[in-house]
Scaffold this motif. Structure first.
Motif, PDB file in Angstrom:
ATOM      1  N   ARG A 179     -81.517  57.025  25.702  1.00 38.73           N
ATOM      2  CA  ARG A 179     -82.675  56.539  26.450  1.00 38.73           C
ATOM      3  C   ARG A 179     -82.261  55.542  27.521  1.00 38.73           C
ATOM      4  O   ARG A 179     -82.831  55.521  28.619  1.00 38.73           O
ATOM      5  CB  ARG A 179     -83.670  55.889  25.490  1.00 38.73           C
ATOM      6  CG  ARG A 179     -85.026  55.602  26.143  1.00 38.73           C
ATOM      7  CD  ARG A 179     -85.917  54.701  25.312  1.00 38.73           C
ATOM      8  NE  ARG A 179     -86.092  55.173  23.958  1.00 38.73           N
ATOM      9  CZ  ARG A 179     -85.646  54.530  22.882  1.00 38.73           C
ATOM     10  NH1 ARG A 179     -84.968  53.409  23.019  1.00 38.73           N
ATOM     11  NH2 ARG A 179     -85.861  55.005  21.668  1.00 38.73           N
ATOM     12  N   SER A 184     -79.764  55.567  29.386  1.00 44.83           N
ATOM     13  CA  SER A 184     -79.149  56.202  30.557  1.00 44.83           C
ATOM     14  C   SER A 184     -80.184  56.834  31.487  1.00 44.83           C
ATOM     15  O   SER A 184     -79.852  57.231  32.609  1.00 44.83           O
ATOM     16  CB  SER A 184     -78.148  57.269  30.109  1.00 44.83           C
ATOM     17  OG  SER A 184     -78.817  58.350  29.499  1.00 44.83           O
ATOM     18  N   LEU A 185     -81.426  56.938  31.038  1.00 48.38           N
ATOM     19  CA  LEU A 185     -82.446  57.625  31.841  1.00 48.38           C
ATOM     20  C   LEU A 185     -82.796  56.921  33.149  1.00 48.38           C
ATOM     21  O   LEU A 185     -82.979  57.597  34.167  1.00 48.38           O
ATOM     22  CB  LEU A 185     -83.713  57.848  31.020  1.00 48.38           C
ATOM     23  CG  LEU A 185     -83.643  58.939  29.947  1.00 48.38           C
ATOM     24  CD1 LEU A 185     -84.996  59.085  29.268  1.00 48.38           C
ATOM     25  CD2 LEU A 185     -83.210  60.266  30.557  1.00 48.38           C
ATOM     26  N   LEU A 204     -80.320  57.879  35.794  1.00 45.78           N
ATOM     27  CA  LEU A 204     -80.419  59.311  36.073  1.00 45.78           C
ATOM     28  C   LEU A 204     -81.646  59.619  36.908  1.00 45.78           C
ATOM     29  O   LEU A 204     -81.568  60.334  37.919  1.00 45.78           O
ATOM     30  CB  LEU A 204     -80.477  60.085  34.758  1.00 45.78           C
ATOM     31  CG  LEU A 204     -80.762  61.588  34.862  1.00 45.78           C
ATOM     32  CD1 LEU A 204     -79.629  62.291  35.605  1.00 45.78           C
ATOM     33  CD2 LEU A 204     -80.946  62.194  33.470  1.00 45.78           C
ATOM     34  N   ARG A 205     -82.798  59.091  36.512  1.00 38.57           N
ATOM     35  CA  ARG A 205     -84.036  59.360  37.250  1.00 38.57           C
ATOM     36  C   ARG A 205     -83.976  58.778  38.658  1.00 38.57           C
ATOM     37  O   ARG A 205     -84.451  59.389  39.615  1.00 38.57           O
ATOM     38  CB  ARG A 205     -85.231  58.823  36.479  1.00 38.57           C
ATOM     39  CG  ARG A 205     -85.589  59.653  35.256  1.00 38.57           C
ATOM     40  CD  ARG A 205     -86.584  58.939  34.352  1.00 38.57           C
ATOM     41  NE  ARG A 205     -87.834  58.645  35.032  1.00 38.57           N
ATOM     42  CZ  ARG A 205     -88.891  59.467  35.069  1.00 38.57           C
ATOM     43  NH1 ARG A 205     -88.838  60.647  34.469  1.00 38.57           N
ATOM     44  NH2 ARG A 205     -89.994  59.118  35.704  1.00 38.57           N
ATOM     45  N   LEU A 240     -74.727  63.020  29.259  1.00 36.41           N
ATOM     46  CA  LEU A 240     -76.012  62.870  28.580  1.00 36.41           C
ATOM     47  C   LEU A 240     -76.397  64.138  27.843  1.00 36.41           C
ATOM     48  O   LEU A 240     -76.882  64.091  26.702  1.00 36.41           O
ATOM     49  CB  LEU A 240     -77.097  62.496  29.588  1.00 36.41           C
ATOM     50  CG  LEU A 240     -78.527  62.384  29.022  1.00 36.41           C
ATOM     51  CD1 LEU A 240     -78.597  61.314  27.934  1.00 36.41           C
ATOM     52  CD2 LEU A 240     -79.522  62.089  30.133  1.00 36.41           C
ATOM     53  N   LEU A 281     -86.097  63.671  24.765  1.00 34.84           N
ATOM     54  CA  LEU A 281     -84.954  63.327  25.613  1.00 34.84           C
ATOM     55  C   LEU A 281     -84.187  64.567  26.045  1.00 34.84           C
ATOM     56  O   LEU A 281     -83.781  64.700  27.204  1.00 34.84           O
ATOM     57  CB  LEU A 281     -84.021  62.377  24.860  1.00 34.84           C
ATOM     58  CG  LEU A 281     -84.516  60.939  24.670  1.00 34.84           C
ATOM     59  CD1 LEU A 281     -83.661  60.218  23.653  1.00 34.84           C
ATOM     60  CD2 LEU A 281     -84.515  60.194  26.003  1.00 34.84           C
ATOM     61  N   HIS A 298     -86.217  66.523  28.643  1.00 33.68           N
ATOM     62  CA  HIS A 298     -86.245  65.846  29.941  1.00 33.68           C
ATOM     63  C   HIS A 298     -84.927  66.039  30.682  1.00 33.68           C
ATOM     64  O   HIS A 298     -84.911  66.380  31.875  1.00 33.68           O
ATOM     65  CB  HIS A 298     -86.532  64.365  29.724  1.00 33.68           C
ATOM     66  CG  HIS A 298     -86.921  63.636  30.973  1.00 33.68           C
ATOM     67  ND1 HIS A 298     -87.965  64.037  31.780  1.00 33.68           N
ATOM     68  CD2 HIS A 298     -86.397  62.531  31.566  1.00 33.68           C
ATOM     69  CE1 HIS A 298     -88.079  63.206  32.814  1.00 33.68           C
ATOM     70  NE2 HIS A 298     -87.133  62.288  32.703  1.00 33.68           N
ATOM     71  N   ALA A 299     -83.809  65.842  29.970  1.00 33.14           N
ATOM     72  CA  ALA A 299     -82.496  65.998  30.607  1.00 33.14           C
ATOM     73  C   ALA A 299     -82.273  67.436  31.056  1.00 33.14           C
ATOM     74  O   ALA A 299     -81.759  67.692  32.158  1.00 33.14           O
ATOM     75  CB  ALA A 299     -81.393  65.561  29.636  1.00 33.14           C
ATOM     76  N   ASP A 354     -93.567  60.076  32.807  1.00 34.94           N
ATOM     77  CA  ASP A 354     -92.475  60.225  31.858  1.00 34.94           C
ATOM     78  C   ASP A 354     -92.093  61.689  31.689  1.00 34.94           C
ATOM     79  O   ASP A 354     -90.925  62.025  31.499  1.00 34.94           O
ATOM     80  CB  ASP A 354     -92.881  59.637  30.500  1.00 34.94           C
ATOM     81  CG  ASP A 354     -92.969  58.121  30.545  1.00 34.94           C
ATOM     82  OD1 ASP A 354     -92.337  57.528  31.437  1.00 34.94           O
ATOM     83  OD2 ASP A 354     -93.673  57.545  29.701  1.00 34.94           O
TER      84      ASP A 354
END
Length: 389
Positions: free
Chosen positions: A106, A108-109, A112-113, A131, A147, A150-151, A273
């Motif tokens: 989480r 690292s998001l 990344l985003r 990730l 997670l 999302h990735a 999100d």
């Protein structure tokens, strides 16, 4: 935006043209496509044509665009810059040196985003590879699945932009499987339908978007803004696929409903999100303007661009795609200098993203073809977007 359909449509086009009793010249006249291109398509000399060209031909032949587009199941080699990401998506993870944690994944998001929304695609790829290895071994709890979904959705989006369609579909299929709730699943399908449109798989895109729009349609009296955004984006995808598939009535109905949903939302919502895109009146206006490219009405695109000229890239995730439509509209109106100015603006704001856009190469190829001389800036831009010599 109209994309290129890398498929040989000539044989199917020839058969339908004959059934309609048209000569090649009559088809060229009716569609506005050059006679030379019609001949080369039918002879197989040209196998790569823009989606808008396929749409014009299909409309003149009175068939759905998808009936002209036959997917060729050819596995293309993965471009070297994207190989690590493709392998992270498609291959099972090895045993990690350290046991990953949900908190670590989480954390690292945000980076990344941030890189993703700034269109720093190589940075996104570098962040995604480790990730994805971590989230693959986090188990099947709800947060771990969220997670992972999302990735994988971000990976699918990046690989789609890079035209690595096979790996993109694998990523999005896995994201859909991992999605722990309906809104996240709907967001994945929004990205997936965009991939299908990019590939010319219009009927599949329309069917997927329609099915999921029906699935997530909320009760208006108590709908949350996130439910409205998920529904609205799927309606936009229904409209985009239907329009390109020569189903103008269905496209118009879906766009009209999407505009109504944007009005209900009342403002432009930032990325959520589970959503990878903004939602609201500005985003819908940009997507509605895109219709002008497909329908050969470039003046409508430029009209919207003028109305929204005070809106900057931070307002909508569709800003740069809209600017590509504006550049295309200028070329369609033979305003080559203006088209180059628009592409130069996009390059200044999102150079990595622009380099991956086939439509940018198409625009610059037409500039090179029609301008008697090229400025140093035009030559540099043509090189950066990959116009062949």
């Amino acid at each position: 935006m109209p994309e290129n359909c890398d498929t040989h449509i000539g044989a199917r086009m020839r058969d339908i043209r004959k059934r309609r009793g048209l000569t090649q010249r009559e088809l060229a006249t009716a569609s506005g496509v050059s006679l030379s291109l019609v001949r080369k398509l039918e002879q197989g000399e040209v196998r790569d044509t823009r989606m808008e060209t396929a749409h014009r031909l299909a409309r003149s032949l009175r068939v759905a665009t998808s009936s002209l587009l036959r997917r060729e199941e050819v596995v293309k080699p993965v471009a070297e810059p994207w190989r690590p990401l493709q392998e992270a998506v498609e291959h099972p993870p090895g045993q990690p040196d350290e046991e990953p944690s949900i908190d670590g994944a989480r954390s690292s998001l945000p980076a990344l985003r941030s890189a993703f929304f700034k269109n720093h695609l190589q940075e996104v790829s570098a962040l995604l590879v480790p990730l994805l290895r971590d989230v693959d071994v986090l188990g099947d709890g709800e947060e771990a699945r969220a997670l992972r979904a999302h990735a994988l959705q971000i990976a699918g989006s990046v690989l789609t932009q890079a035209s690595q369609f096979g790996a993109a579909e694998t990523a999005l299929s896995r994201a859909a499987d991992a999605a722990p709730d309906r809104l996240r699943a709907a967001s994945v399908r929004t990205t997936w339908t965009w991939l299908l449109v990019r590939q010319g798989r219009l009927a599949e895109a329309r069917e997927m978007a329609t099915r999921w729009a029906d699935e997530v349609e909320p009760r208006i009296s108590r709908a949350t803004t996130e439910e409205l955004a998920a529904w609205g984006w799927l309606l936009l995808q229904v409209s985009a696929a239907s329009l390109r598939d020569n189903r103008a009535g269905e496209a118009q109905d879906a766009m009209r409903l999407a505009r109504s949903v944007a009005v209900m939302t009342g403002k432009e919502l930032p990325r959520g999100d589970s959503r990878l895109a903004t939602w609201g009146p500005v985003t819908v206006a940009y997507k509605n303007a895109e219709r002008g490219i497909v329908l050969d009405r470039p003046d409508e695109v430029l009209k919207v661009a003028d109305q929204l000229k005070a809106v900057g890239p931070a307002a909508s995730t569709e800003f740069h795609r809209h600017r590509m439509d504006v550049a295309r509209a200028h070329v369609m109106m033979r305003q080559y200098g203006e088209a180059v100015d628009v592409l130069s603006e996009v390059r200044a704001q999102a150079p990595e993203w622009l380099a991956e856009q086939r439509s940018a190469r198409d625009v610059m190829a037409e500039v090179v073809q029609h301008r008697r001389t090229l400025t140093p800036g035009m030559r540099e831009l043509a090189d950066e977007v990959g116009v062949p010599m």
